[in-house]
Design a protein around this motif. Structure first.
Motif, short mmCIF file in Angstrom:
data_model
loop_
_atom_site.label_atom_id
_atom_site.label_comp_id
_atom_site.label_asym_id
_atom_site.label_seq_id
_atom_site.Cartn_x
_atom_site.Cartn_y
_atom_site.Cartn_z
N ASN A 12 -10.81 10.67 -5.85
CA ASN A 12 -9.44 10.58 -5.35
C ASN A 12 -9.23 11.50 -4.16
O ASN A 12 -9.78 12.61 -4.09
CB ASN A 12 -8.45 10.95 -6.46
N GLN A 36 -3.12 15.40 3.88
CA GLN A 36 -1.84 15.63 4.55
C GLN A 36 -2.08 16.34 5.87
O GLN A 36 -2.93 17.22 5.96
CB GLN A 36 -0.90 16.46 3.67
N ASP A 81 -6.18 12.84 -1.19
CA ASP A 81 -4.78 12.89 -0.74
C ASP A 81 -4.70 13.83 0.45
O ASP A 81 -4.54 15.03 0.29
CB ASP A 81 -3.86 13.35 -1.87
N ASP A 110 0.81 -1.22 0.00
CA ASP A 110 0.00 0.00 0.00
C ASP A 110 0.84 1.27 0.00
O ASP A 110 0.33 2.36 0.27
CB ASP A 110 -0.91 0.02 1.23
N CYS A 111 2.12 1.16 -0.31
CA CYS A 111 3.00 2.33 -0.20
C CYS A 111 2.66 3.42 -1.21
O CYS A 111 3.00 4.59 -1.02
CB CYS A 111 4.46 1.91 -0.35
N TRP A 112 1.99 3.07 -2.33
CA TRP A 112 1.66 4.07 -3.34
C TRP A 112 0.22 4.56 -3.22
O TRP A 112 -0.29 5.25 -4.09
CB TRP A 112 1.88 3.50 -4.75
N VAL A 113 -0.46 4.19 -2.14
CA VAL A 113 -1.83 4.64 -1.91
C VAL A 113 -1.80 5.96 -1.16
O VAL A 113 -1.12 6.10 -0.14
CB VAL A 113 -2.63 3.60 -1.12
N ASN A 114 -2.53 6.96 -1.65
CA ASN A 114 -2.58 8.26 -0.99
C ASN A 114 -3.22 8.15 0.40
O ASN A 114 -4.01 7.24 0.67
CB ASN A 114 -3.38 9.27 -1.82
N ASN A 115 -2.87 9.10 1.26
CA ASN A 115 -3.50 9.15 2.58
C ASN A 115 -4.99 9.45 2.42
O ASN A 115 -5.36 10.33 1.64
CB ASN A 115 -2.85 10.24 3.43
N TYR A 116 -5.82 8.73 3.15
CA TYR A 116 -7.26 8.92 3.00
C TYR A 116 -7.96 8.62 4.31
O TYR A 116 -7.40 8.01 5.22
CB TYR A 116 -7.82 8.02 1.89
N TYR A 151 1.57 24.67 1.18
CA TYR A 151 0.78 23.63 0.52
C TYR A 151 -0.25 24.25 -0.42
O TYR A 151 -0.44 23.81 -1.56
CB TYR A 151 0.10 22.77 1.58
N TYR A 195 -0.22 24.73 -5.06
CA TYR A 195 -1.28 24.38 -6.01
C TYR A 195 -1.74 25.60 -6.80
O TYR A 195 -2.01 25.51 -8.00
CB TYR A 195 -2.47 23.76 -5.27
#
Length: 324
Positions: free
Chosen positions: A79, A83, A81, A62-68, A94, A98
């Protein structure tokens, strides 16, 4: 451990995680494959940054799964992500990263345009014009801004005017127009345009204005020009500085000014307070031989305002004006 040494230490981790054929079930297997202990891994990760960072505990797969958040994900159905915000600076960076994401691409494009321009064939005016045209044709805008510009809507609106007052020891000044400078003697020192501080020091010599500080003057009065000067409700400034009128539309203007640290720059900090809130006719009266600094003058000096019977402490006058 230096950041570069930490990167070299963690490079086998990166290669394994990016290898689609590798099959790793847990962290212990990953550490064993890279011949590293958990303590060495934690030390290397900490060396990559000097700020506080939160690492989420998860399986290797799961290392490539965004924080959720599972509850928000069900409601959002898109989707996600997330933080953690650990400080105000991180939150600002932050958001701005963007907002200004397209600007980095625009900067690279403008650099390419400047390099392609030949200094032998292009004048400075033509170079600036070419950069402006490139910027206007390739700048990305949001749908809201596009609609506002197409319909000639106001990009921003404020019910009160905002006035900036320069209070530093070396304020920015604008020179007179070239046609005005050409008519002056070569040794003339009167080459600068006057601003609100200069007009304040040339205010009328009446009791009302004598007790008025710069902040109140800039907030409650405005400079008038042209046919507006024919109105009888105007006040003429000294030394041919023009005329002013009390603001009658809306509320007093909002004043803005540079802020200085009391600990790092006490001279400019107390100088700002004196220039804004102590009635004066010249900046030389904001410190004397007995009180050679703004800080000493603010804390220890006493003055008598014109028409007043008693001498009053500078601190009390500034504090009273700051409360209006």
């Amino acid at each position: 451990m230096t950041p570069q040494a930490a990167k070299n230490k963690l490079r086998p981790f990166w290669n394994l995680l990016n290898n689609p054929t590798s099959q790793l079930d847990d962290m212990s297997q990953l550490l064993a494959t890279c011949n590293m202990t958990l303590k060495e891994y934690n030390l290397s990760v900490k060396s990559l940054t000097s700020s506080s960072v939160i690492l989420m505990k998860r399986d290797v797969k799961d290392c490539w799964v965004n924080n959720y958040n599972p509850h928000l994900l069900t409601a959002w159905n898109a989707n996600m992500d997330i933080q953690y915000i650990l400080d105000e600076y991180g939150c600002i960076m932050y958001m701005l990263s963007y907002i200004s994401k397209p600007e980095s691409e625009m900067s690279d494009y403008l650099k390419t345009i400047v390099k392609e321009m030949s200094p032998e064939n292009e004048t400075e005016r033509e170079e600036i014009k070419g950069v402006l045209q490139a910027y206007s044709k390739h700048r990305e805008v949001s749908a809201q801004e596009s609609v506002a510009r197409t319909c000639s809507l106001k990009m921003k609106s404020c019910s009160r005017e905002v006035v900036f007052l320069q209070t530093g020891d070396n304020p920015l000044k604008m020179s007179l127009p070239l046609r005005a400078l050409q008519n002056k003697p070569a040794d003339s020192e009167n080459v600068w345009m006057t601003g609100i501080p200069e007009k304040y020091r040339a205010r009328p010599q009446t009791l009302e204005f004598e007790h008025m500080c710069l902040a109140e003057f800039a907030s409650h009065y405005r400079i008038v020009y042209g046919k507006e000067t024919e109105d009888c409700k105007r006040f003429r400034l000294l030394n041919n500085m023009g005329m002013i009128q009390k603001r009658t539309r809306g509320k007093p203007a909002i004043i803005r000014y540079a802020r200085f640290s009391e600990k790092k720059d006490p001279e400019n900090f107390y100088g700002r307070l004196l220039k804004l809130y102590l009635p004066h006719r010249s900046e030389s009266s904001l410190k004397t031989e007995m009180f050679p600094t703004h800080q000493e003058f603010y804390k220890d000096a006493c003055v008598r305002l014109p028409g007043a019977q008693e001498i009053c402490a500078v601190t009390a006058i500034v504090t009273g004006c700051d409360d209006w």
